[in-house]
Scaffold this active site. Structure first.
Site, short mmCIF file in Angstrom:
data_model
loop_
_atom_site.label_atom_id
_atom_site.label_comp_id
_atom_site.label_asym_id
_atom_site.label_seq_id
_atom_site.Cartn_x
_atom_site.Cartn_y
_atom_site.Cartn_z
N ALA A 37 0.83 -1.21 0.00
CA ALA A 37 0.00 0.00 0.00
C ALA A 37 0.86 1.26 0.00
CB ALA A 37 -0.92 -0.01 1.22
N SER A 38 2.15 1.11 -0.24
CA SER A 38 3.04 2.27 -0.21
C SER A 38 3.30 2.78 -1.63
CB SER A 38 4.36 1.86 0.44
OG SER A 38 5.34 2.82 0.19
N CYS A 39 3.56 4.10 -1.75
CA CYS A 39 3.88 4.68 -3.06
C CYS A 39 5.36 4.55 -3.35
CB CYS A 39 3.51 6.16 -3.12
SG CYS A 39 1.77 6.42 -3.23
N VAL A 40 6.13 4.20 -2.34
CA VAL A 40 7.57 4.10 -2.57
C VAL A 40 8.05 2.70 -2.19
CG1 VAL A 40 8.19 6.53 -2.43
CG2 VAL A 40 7.92 5.22 -0.34
#
Lengths: 103, 166
Positions: free
Chosen positions: A100-103
């Site tokens: 669920a992380s953008c990075v």
């Protein structure tokens, strides 16, 4: 919620095939999902999967950086072992939710 | 008739400024695309060149003057006049980087490493380099080539391609 029989075990999955409960995961399931994705798991794959499971099951957010800093694997190797969509694919095989992380 | 879908296949990202809030979105979008299996071409131009300049890419800062969205912790407004004080930009940037580190957001060189590892292609703008007197040797090794605008556009073809200018 759907169920799927993977490696002889009935597990709960979402519409994209990710396991909903990481506790239902077994190494046989990992091999089976990997095979469907065209990957034959090596020890290196399994090391990465175990790292991801440890991280996620302890409630931490998974990121590229944490994998890169784990010392298990370089980012380049991650792309080679899990081609295309490395983080998603590794999570799917590891039996955890999509990152669920953008990075 | 069934609706046809055209998934995104390639993003061509142009980073045109050298401040933290421009460089980071470009890098996050590039890295995020690669993680989704989307092809990436990244073009650095004008002050954006700092992000791929060996001397400056570890020193990307947050502007503290003329940045109305900048607030101190606790949402206290940050007056532009305060921003002109010496060291204010360093301090603000250090605070920002500390928070980013906690959130596991990679540094600029780390992002470049990830993008390169994922097969993303990094290019520098020839015109901007000429303007700022930047030489090829000043740029990080991951830069694949120095391009004119026409040469960059030539790499932006194909169905499912988008150009993002930041």
């Amino acid at each position: 919620m759907a169920t799927n029989v993977i490696a002889g075990k009935t597990v709960n999955v979402n519409e994209e095939g990710y396991l909903l409960d990481p506790k239902e995961w077994t190494i046989d399931i990992a091999h089976e999902i990997a095979k469907e994705e065209g990957i034959t798991l090596t020890q290196k794959h399994i090391d990465v999967i175990n790292f991801i499971r440890d991280k996620v099951l302890s409630g931490e957010t998974l990121s590229m950086r944490s994998i890169s800093k784990s010392g298990i694997i370089t980012v380049k190797e991650l792309y080679e072992l899990f081609p295309g969509t490395p983080l998603k694919l590794a999570c799917k095989i590891a039996g955890v939710q999509k990152p669920a992380s953008c990075v | 008739m069934e609706k046809e879908e055209f998934p995104l296949k390639k993003v061509c990202i142009i980073c045109s400024k050298g401040s933290l809030e421009t460089v980071y979105p470009a890098l996050v979008l590039a890295n995020g695309a690669l993680l989704e299996g989307i092809e990436v071409k990244l073009f650095f131009t004008f002050f954006g060149l700092d992000a791929i300049n060996k001397k400056f890419n570890k020193k990307i800062h947050t502007p503290v003057v003329g940045n109305p969205a900048l607030r101190l912790p606790g949402n206290i407004p940050f007056p532009t006049l305060l921003g002109i004080l010496p060291g204010m930009e360093d301090l603000t940037t250090a605070m920002m980087k500390q928070t980013m580190n906690k959130l596991d957001i990679p540094t600029v060189p780390e992002f470049i490493e990830y993008i390169n590892a994922g097969g993303g292609e990094i290019y520098a703008c020839k015109l901007a380099m000429d303007m700022f007197g930047v030489k090829r040797k000043d740029l990080i090794d991951e830069v694949k080539d120095v391009l004119t605008v026409g040469e960059f556009y030539a790499k932006c073809g194909g169905q499912g391609t988008q150009i993002i200018f930041i």
